[in-house]
Structure formats: C-alpha cells, structure tokens
Enzyme design. Structure first.
Site, PDB file in Angstrom:
ATOM      1  N   CYS A 112       0.809  -1.228   0.000  1.00 27.63           N
ATOM      2  CA  CYS A 112       0.000   0.000   0.000  1.00 27.63           C
ATOM      3  C   CYS A 112       0.842   1.277   0.000  1.00 27.63           C
ATOM      4  O   CYS A 112       0.324   2.359  -0.265  1.00 27.63           O
ATOM      5  CB  CYS A 112      -0.945   0.002   1.183  1.00 27.63           C
ATOM      6  SG  CYS A 112      -1.911  -1.498   1.305  1.00 27.63           S
ATOM      7  N   HIS A 251      -3.365   6.883   3.153  1.00 27.70           N
ATOM      8  CA  HIS A 251      -3.746   5.615   2.523  1.00 27.70           C
ATOM      9  C   HIS A 251      -5.153   5.283   3.002  1.00 27.70           C
ATOM     10  O   HIS A 251      -5.457   5.369   4.198  1.00 27.70           O
ATOM     11  CB  HIS A 251      -2.736   4.532   2.924  1.00 27.70           C
ATOM     12  CG  HIS A 251      -3.175   3.160   2.556  1.00 27.70           C
ATOM     13  ND1 HIS A 251      -3.689   2.866   1.315  1.00 27.70           N
ATOM     14  CD2 HIS A 251      -3.208   1.993   3.258  1.00 27.70           C
ATOM     15  CE1 HIS A 251      -4.008   1.589   1.270  1.00 27.70           C
ATOM     16  NE2 HIS A 251      -3.727   1.040   2.436  1.00 27.70           N
ATOM     17  N   ASN A 281     -10.079  -0.217   0.281  1.00 32.72           N
ATOM     18  CA  ASN A 281      -8.617  -0.118   0.250  1.00 32.72           C
ATOM     19  C   ASN A 281      -8.108  -0.679  -1.086  1.00 32.72           C
ATOM     20  O   ASN A 281      -8.202  -1.878  -1.326  1.00 32.72           O
ATOM     21  CB  ASN A 281      -8.062  -0.922   1.432  1.00 32.72           C
ATOM     22  CG  ASN A 281      -6.545  -0.932   1.504  1.00 32.72           C
ATOM     23  OD1 ASN A 281      -5.869  -0.564   0.549  1.00 32.72           O
ATOM     24  ND2 ASN A 281      -6.019  -1.376   2.628  1.00 32.72           N
TER      25      ASN A 281
HETATM   26  O1  UT7 Z   1      -3.372  -1.516   3.729  1.00 34.68           O
HETATM   27  C1  UT7 Z   1      -3.217  -2.156   4.937  1.00 34.68           C
HETATM   28  C2  UT7 Z   1      -4.232  -3.255   4.973  1.00 34.68           C
HETATM   29  N1  UT7 Z   1      -4.763  -3.603   6.236  1.00 34.68           N
HETATM   30  C3  UT7 Z   1      -5.446  -2.775   7.062  1.00 34.68           C
HETATM   31  O2  UT7 Z   1      -5.578  -1.619   6.860  1.00 34.68           O
HETATM   32  C4  UT7 Z   1      -6.105  -3.429   8.248  1.00 34.68           C
HETATM   33  C5  UT7 Z   1      -6.134  -2.577   9.492  1.00 34.68           C
HETATM   34  N2  UT7 Z   1      -7.022  -3.146  10.461  1.00 34.68           N
HETATM   35  C6  UT7 Z   1      -8.370  -2.929  10.441  1.00 34.68           C
HETATM   36  O3  UT7 Z   1      -8.851  -2.172   9.599  1.00 34.68           O
HETATM   37  C7  UT7 Z   1      -9.226  -3.591  11.500  1.00 34.68           C
HETATM   38  O4  UT7 Z   1      -8.407  -4.276  12.423  1.00 34.68           O
HETATM   39  C8  UT7 Z   1     -10.291  -4.574  10.883  1.00 34.68           C
HETATM   40  C9  UT7 Z   1     -11.376  -3.777  10.164  1.00 34.68           C
HETATM   41  C10 UT7 Z   1      -9.627  -5.539   9.947  1.00 34.68           C
HETATM   42  C11 UT7 Z   1     -10.963  -5.349  12.010  1.00 34.68           C
HETATM   43  O5  UT7 Z   1     -11.560  -4.474  12.935  1.00 34.68           O
HETATM   44  P1  UT7 Z   1     -11.360  -4.699  14.505  1.00 34.68           P
HETATM   45  O6  UT7 Z   1     -12.127  -3.659  15.185  1.00 34.68           O
HETATM   46  O7  UT7 Z   1      -9.885  -4.774  14.761  1.00 34.68           O
HETATM   47  O8  UT7 Z   1     -12.099  -6.083  14.707  1.00 34.68           O
HETATM   48  P2  UT7 Z   1     -11.499  -7.443  15.285  1.00 34.68           P
HETATM   49  O9  UT7 Z   1     -10.557  -8.067  14.333  1.00 34.68           O
HETATM   50  O10 UT7 Z   1     -11.053  -7.219  16.689  1.00 34.68           O
HETATM   51  O11 UT7 Z   1     -12.806  -8.299  15.361  1.00 34.68           O
HETATM   52  C12 UT7 Z   1     -13.870  -7.999  16.274  1.00 34.68           C
HETATM   53  C13 UT7 Z   1     -14.948  -9.021  16.050  1.00 34.68           C
HETATM   54  C14 UT7 Z   1     -14.439 -10.452  16.067  1.00 34.68           C
HETATM   55  O12 UT7 Z   1     -15.435 -11.252  16.666  1.00 34.68           O
HETATM   56  P3  UT7 Z   1     -15.288 -11.729  18.187  1.00 34.68           P
HETATM   57  O13 UT7 Z   1     -14.003 -12.516  18.227  1.00 34.68           O
HETATM   58  O14 UT7 Z   1     -15.230 -10.472  18.995  1.00 34.68           O
HETATM   59  O15 UT7 Z   1     -16.513 -12.548  18.408  1.00 34.68           O
HETATM   60  C15 UT7 Z   1     -14.347 -10.800  14.601  1.00 34.68           C
HETATM   61  O16 UT7 Z   1     -14.486 -12.171  14.358  1.00 34.68           O
HETATM   62  O17 UT7 Z   1     -15.554  -8.815  14.776  1.00 34.68           O
HETATM   63  C16 UT7 Z   1     -15.530 -10.040  14.040  1.00 34.68           C
HETATM   64  N3  UT7 Z   1     -15.382  -9.716  12.614  1.00 34.68           N
HETATM   65  C17 UT7 Z   1     -16.437  -9.462  11.843  1.00 34.68           C
HETATM   66  N4  UT7 Z   1     -17.765  -9.422  12.098  1.00 34.68           N
HETATM   67  C18 UT7 Z   1     -18.566  -9.102  11.090  1.00 34.68           C
HETATM   68  C19 UT7 Z   1     -14.258  -9.610  11.885  1.00 34.68           C
HETATM   69  N5  UT7 Z   1     -14.553  -9.281  10.616  1.00 34.68           N
HETATM   70  C20 UT7 Z   1     -15.907  -9.181  10.571  1.00 34.68           C
HETATM   71  C21 UT7 Z   1     -16.810  -8.861   9.553  1.00 34.68           C
HETATM   72  N6  UT7 Z   1     -18.128  -8.814   9.851  1.00 34.68           N
HETATM   73  N7  UT7 Z   1     -16.415  -8.562   8.284  1.00 34.68           N
END
Ligand code: UT7
Length: 325
Positions: A112, A251, A281
């Site tokens: 990215c 980004h 993204n």
């Molecule tokens: O260019 C660089 C590329 N990467 C990035 O920019 C990624 C940067 N990170 C992020 O944007 C965030 O960490 C995410 C959007 C990927 C995830 O958000 P988060 O607030 O960190 O969520 P999390 O991973 O802590 O997940 C929270 C909950 C989990 O469930 P439990 O374990 O609390 O029951 C996940 O399983 O949300 C769940 N979850 C979802 N639920 C519905 C994860 N993805 C999804 C989804 N829909 N798409």
C-alpha cells in the site's frame, strides 16, 4: 540537482460497484459492521480487467492532464502486489498499450506504500539527470488475491489504478519525502507466491494458495503510530506547520485509523481527504486515486501544500509533502 514537477495525474476504477450488503450475502457480515468498523460502504471490483488494463487507463488520463505524448516518457515505474504475470512486468505491458516506446520499465513491490515509493524512485532518476519524464503508477486487482470466504479481509479491499507524471522542471513540487520499512512485522499481512519446488526436493509440496491473510489489529496499531510519526517528520524536514497543509491524503484503509491518527495529532478529521467509503482499500492505487480526485475536484489551488501518507504490507511506509502547481 534537477527539480521535480508533478505535471499530471490520472486514475481509473472498474465500473462494477459491490455494496456491503452484497458481501453480506457471501460471508457472515453486515453493512452496519463494515461501515462502523471501517467506514467502507462499497468498493469497485474488476469484471475481467487486469492490473495492466486499469493502469493503462489511469496512465492515458495522466498523460492527457500533463499534456504530454507517450513518446516523451523515459521511465515507467509501476507498483503492484497483483501483477498480470511474473513475466513480463506489468509496466512493460502498459508501455506496449500506451506506446511509450522510449521508456525503461520496471515494477516495484511495496504494497500500500507503493505509490509513494514509486514517486520517490522516479524523483531520484529526475534529480540525477538520468531521465526527464517519468510515469509513476499504482495499480491493483486485489480481487484476484482475496479469499472471498474470509470476512476479516474480503470486506476491506477494492480494485483500481492511479498514475502521475513527474518531469524535470523549473520548480520543486516535492518538498519533503520519506520512506521506510519494518520487515520484522512482515507476517502481519501476507500473500504467498510460488514455494521452492524443484528436482532436489523429495518431499511433495502442497502449493500454497496465493490469498491475502492479515492480522488486522497489528496493522491498525502500526498504521496509527507510523502515520503520526511520518506527519511530524515530514513537517519537521520541510519546516512546515500543520496549519500550512491544506489536506492530508492518507492511505485509504480504515476511517478509524484516520480518526485515531487525527486525535493523536490534535487535528480535526476534516483535514484528511477520504474516499474509502466508495473504493475501500485499493492498496498501491489508493493514495494516487485520492490525489487525482483532490486535483480534479479543484479542492486545492496553486501554492497549497498536500501531505500524503501511507503504510502497508512489508510492513512499509512513506509520506510526501507536495506543493500544488
Ligand atoms: O493496507 C493495509 C491493509 N490492512 C489494514 O488496513 C487493516 C487494518 N485493520 C483494520 O482495519 C481492523 O483491524 C479490521 C477492520 C480488519 C478489524 O476491525 P477490529 O475492530 O480490529 O475487529 P477485530 O478483528 O477485533 O474483530 C472484532 C470481532 C471479532 O469477533 P469476536 O471474536 O469479537 O466474536 C471478529 O471475528 O468482529 C468479528 N469480525 C467481523 N464481524 C462481522 C471480523 N470481521 C468481521 C466482519 N463482519 N467482516
């Protein structure tokens, strides 16, 4: 040392819009979750166009806005994590498509941060006097490396391309630039290539599927920290204040990352230009698409300063302060 002018930009996204609701029919997610956790509402997905096709369209637009002919281009640098092929490079395919017959061509891989890396490299070729006109491209067909069953990643990404023309000129448009990497955090965002497999290896190798996997939280923390650090560093290097910056173009990964960085910098999020709600993204394409939009919407005028800042797989990072011509 020669001076570097940014004389034109272009961008392209595929016409197919895929909404959050549409994704919620493929994986266990919802429009509400995606919007509140990322800010993304929809993304563009290729219906057959490959990276070179989108890169070609963005490049033609950049050449038009710069008012140059393809034959004037001395160098094409294309950043992508999703090339059409290992060989030929995607930059060579673009060269053929736009008929830039005088250009040296190579691809780079910086995920990215790719657009910023490519501008940095292109600018060095101009400064040294080696080349006069450089086409810089960030282009991705991420939809081909996304695991469409993984809700942690598939909701984030989209396809697109952006391009800029750099040229040796009278004025310096790049007033500060910085790039870097932390390879020790590489595991946070991966997409495997072909594993070593030849007649010396007796064990049968199961081919890894080339799909993205990611530790979202790790990237999130890294992104906020590095964005704040880069903004401060670039301002310091250029003796600019934040007030002098008209827009910060980050980004386009996650609106919450931008909110956290804004809070740490003590500024309003309105200073940040975002379009991730519409495109998600697009990795190496994201900053260039946003920059092109800022120019095309006439949101800036001559003399304004824009700070672009990015981070991504590698992990890589980089930023530039641009003076608008
Ligand atoms: O260019 C660089 C590329 N990467 C990035 O920019 C990624 C940067 N990170 C992020 O944007 C965030 O960490 C995410 C959007 C990927 C995830 O958000 P988060 O607030 O960190 O969520 P999390 O991973 O802590 O997940 C929270 C909950 C989990 O469930 P439990 O374990 O609390 O029951 C996940 O399983 O949300 C769940 N979850 C979802 N639920 C519905 C994860 N993805 C999804 C989804 N829909 N798409």
């Amino acid at each position: 040392m020669n001076k570097v002018e940014i004389i034109g930009t272009g961008s392209y996204v595929p016409s197919k819009v895929v909404s959050n609701n549409e994704l919620s029919r493929m994986v266990n997610t919802s429009d509400e979750w995606i919007r509140t956790r990322t800010g993304i509402r929809e993304r563009r997905i290729s219906q057959g166009e490959d990276t070179s096709d989108m890169a070609t369209k963005a490049s033609i637009e950049a050449m038009k806005s710069a008012n140059i002919e393809a034959g004037q281009i001395d160098l094409i640098i294309l950043s992508t994590a999703t090339p059409d092929s290992f060989i030929p490079s995607t930059s060579c395919i673009v060269q053929k498509n736009i008929k830039a017959v005088n250009a040296t061509c190579f691809d780079i891989s910086a995920a990215c941060s790719g657009f910023i890396y490519a501008v940095d490299i292109g600018a060095q070729f101009i400064r040294s006097g080696r080349f006069k006109t450089v086409l810089v491209i960030g282009a991705e067909t991420l939809s081909k490396i996304i695991d469409w069953q993984d809700r942690n990643t598939c909701i984030l990404f989209g396809d697109g391309a952006s391009a800029a023309i750099l040229q040796s000129g009278e004025e310096e448009d790049i007033i500060a630039i910085h790039t870097g990497a932390d390879g020790s955090k590489g595991r946070a965002l991966t997409c495997p290539a072909i594993p070593v497999s030849n007649f010396y290896l007796k064990d049968e190798i199961t081919l890894n599927k080339s799909k993205v996997s990611m530790d979202g939280k790790e990237i999130f923390k890294f992104a906020v920290k590095i964005m704040v650090k880069l903004v401060k560093l670039l301002l310091e290097e250029s003796h600019c204040s934040l007030e002098e910056i008209k827009y910060i173009i980050p980004h386009q990964a996650n609106y919450r990352i931008i909110e956290c960085a804004a809070q740490k910098l003590g500024i309003n999020t309105s200073k940040f230009y975002t379009n991730l709600d519409h495109y998600g993204n697009t990795s190496a394409a994201s900053i260039g698409i946003a920059l092109d939009e800022v120019y095309k919407k006439n949101l800036v005028e001559s003399g304004d300063k824009i700070l672009v800042v990015g981070f991504g797989g590698g992990l890589t990072y980089g930023g530039i302060i641009i003076k608008v011509r």
